[in-house]
Design a protein around this motif. Structure first.
Motif, PDB file in Angstrom:
ATOM      1  N   GLY A 348      10.186  46.517 -25.105  1.00  8.85           N
ATOM      2  CA  GLY A 348      11.607  46.724 -24.862  1.00  8.85           C
ATOM      3  C   GLY A 348      12.368  46.778 -26.172  1.00  8.85           C
ATOM      4  O   GLY A 348      12.016  47.518 -27.085  1.00  8.85           O
ATOM      5  N   ASP A 349      13.398  45.947 -26.287  1.00  7.05           N
ATOM      6  CA  ASP A 349      14.197  45.898 -27.513  1.00  7.05           C
ATOM      7  C   ASP A 349      13.605  44.954 -28.548  1.00  7.05           C
ATOM      8  O   ASP A 349      14.073  44.909 -29.688  1.00  7.05           O
ATOM      9  N   TRP A 350      12.601  44.184 -28.146  1.00  8.55           N
ATOM     10  CA  TRP A 350      11.981  43.231 -29.065  1.00  8.55           C
ATOM     11  C   TRP A 350      10.894  43.916 -29.880  1.00  8.55           C
ATOM     12  O   TRP A 350      10.130  44.727 -29.370  1.00  8.55           O
ATOM     13  N   LYS A 351      10.848  43.601 -31.178  1.00 11.02           N
ATOM     14  CA  LYS A 351       9.774  44.135 -32.008  1.00 11.02           C
ATOM     15  C   LYS A 351       9.358  43.081 -33.031  1.00 11.02           C
ATOM     16  O   LYS A 351      10.154  42.219 -33.425  1.00 11.02           O
ATOM     17  N   TRP A 352       8.102  43.156 -33.403  1.00  9.28           N
ATOM     18  CA  TRP A 352       7.548  42.196 -34.360  1.00  9.28           C
ATOM     19  C   TRP A 352       6.500  42.883 -35.212  1.00  9.28           C
ATOM     20  O   TRP A 352       5.799  43.793 -34.767  1.00  9.28           O
TER      21      TRP A 352
END
Length: 416
Positions: A348-352
């Motif tokens: 989704g909008d989360w990234k790592w």
């Protein structure tokens, strides 16, 4: 210099333990009549992989004549096999532990481990065949009351870390990158370092391609840690100096302006902004050549806190955290260097990215949150070094539009 002995020993031990576990697993899940040929074949393949590792370790990495791209491909090929094997081992071992406590004979971890290992292997090679050839344009708008009216709407294209040596003589991707930048019609093009891997000769096939970059206000560049010839043990210091002079000459031939601890003013009538470029400012173990204070002076004195709108190019984003933001009012800093470790996980909008373990500011737009905010944009680069692969970390071109007005910026860059 070759692969460091401790790293080689650790890699060999891990590989041996992984192969030993899979060999024992194979032995336990095959019937007595079929066990011997399968275990012998696997043992032979494992020994072949270990020999491959030894051959790779014998290639001198820092010799002037060695080809780093060869080692990169060998290391990546080895990793795709053993990372996938390690994934299988983790699932199989977890299944064994679960079976032990649940008193079930069947190891369900094997059923999950085999497809997960295959997925891991295919994902890594997908990063070679597809992801590293894609180009993503990140569009960012930054607003500041300090920006002169004549520069309202200035479009800056930033790209970084192209590492042309990884591509050898294949100019296809770099040509597509140049076309992508030009297609966005930027007013100004900025390159934030690491044009080569180790030596200037890598750039020669790409000079006609990179010379096609055009912008009304010019193409400017700085040097990154890979651009100084520091990754080669030169037989003669004069050869290193000649290598570095040649790089500066090639960039001039391409129509680029290289800023080495210096600045230029861009004018629109009576309005102006300052463009500053520092040499590589490295946190250990990277060497530090940058000198911010001497890069922007008036009357012989540092003017880093004057009222002008200032854009700084500095390769390493740690520079912004450690020196630029605490002691200057530079409005916008553009960096690269991290590559996002060539891997990003998005949900989704989360990234790592694993780059976060080393660089908290590893990719995208950051601000210090002050009343008169200062911004950092970290471009995750367009090339590869270490391994010729990008997993989720699509090669990036940043298109930054400067606006005059109240302080605001979109922290989530629009992707194309």
């Amino acid at each position: 210099m070759r692969i460091p002995v401790p790293a080689l020993v650790a890699l060999f031990v891990i590989s041996f333990l992984v192969d030993l576990y899979i060999w024992l697993d194979l032995k336990s899940y095959t019937s007595a009549g079929r066990r011997k040929p399968y275990t012998r074949i696997y043992a032979a393949l494992s020994v072949a992989c270990w020999i491959f590792l030894i051959v790779m370790a014998c290639i001198p990495l820092r010799d002037e004549a060695s080809c780093i791209a060869t080692v990169m491909w060998m290391l990546f090929s080895y990793m795709t096999v053993y990372v996938s094997k390690a994934v299988y081992c983790l699932f199989s071992l977890s299944g064994r532990l679960f079976s032990l406590f649940s008193h079930r004979k069947f190891n369900y971890g094997v059923m999950a481990g085999i497809p997960m290992a295959v997925i891991c292997f295919l994902t890594m090679w997908w990063g070679v065949v597809f992801t590293r050839h894609e180009i993503e344009v990140s569009k960012v708008e930054i607003t500041s009351p300090k920006l002169p009216a004549g520069f309202d709407g200035l479009r800056i294209a930033q790209f970084s870390d192209i590492h042309v040596g990884t591509w050898g003589n294949d100019t296809t991707f770099i040509s597509a990158l140049v076309d992508s930048i030009n297609a966005n019609n930027p007013d100004l093009i900025l390159f934030t370092g690491d044009i080569v891997n180790r030596r200037t000769e890598e750039l020669e096939p790409f000079i006609p391609i990179l010379s096609r970059l055009k912008a009304p206000r010019g193409v400017y560049s700085i040097l990154g840690n890979h651009d100084y010839g520091d990754y080669i043990d030169w037989k003669n210091p004069a050869d290193k100096e000649a290598n570095n002079r040649k790089l500066a000459g090639y960039e001039k031939k391409m129509g680029w302006t290289l800023l080495n601890n210096e600045h230029r003013f861009l004018y629109d009538g009576q309005d102006s902004i300052a463009l500053i470029g520092v040499e590589n400012w490295g946190d250990p173990p990277f060497k530090c050549y940058g000198h911010l204070e001497s890069s922007y002076k008036k009357g012989g004195l540092s003017a880093l806190n004057d009222a002008n709108y200032k854009v700084l190019m500095s390769h390493n984003p740690a520079h912004w955290q450690m020196e630029v933001e605490p002691s200057t009012n530079i409005d916008l800093t553009l960096s690269g260097h991290t590559h996002a470790m060539q891997s990003i996980v998005k949900v989704g909008d989360w990234k790592w990215s694993p780059a976060e373990w080393r660089y908290p500011l590893w990719g995208g737009l950051y601000t210090n949150g002050k009343d008169s905010p200062e911004y950092l944009y970290v471009n995750i680069g367009a090339g590869e070094v270490g391994i010729p692969c990008r997993i989720g970390a699509v090669p990036e071109v940043t298109l930054i539009t400067l606006r005059r007005g109240e302080n605001a910026a979109d922290p989530e860059a629009e992707k194309e």
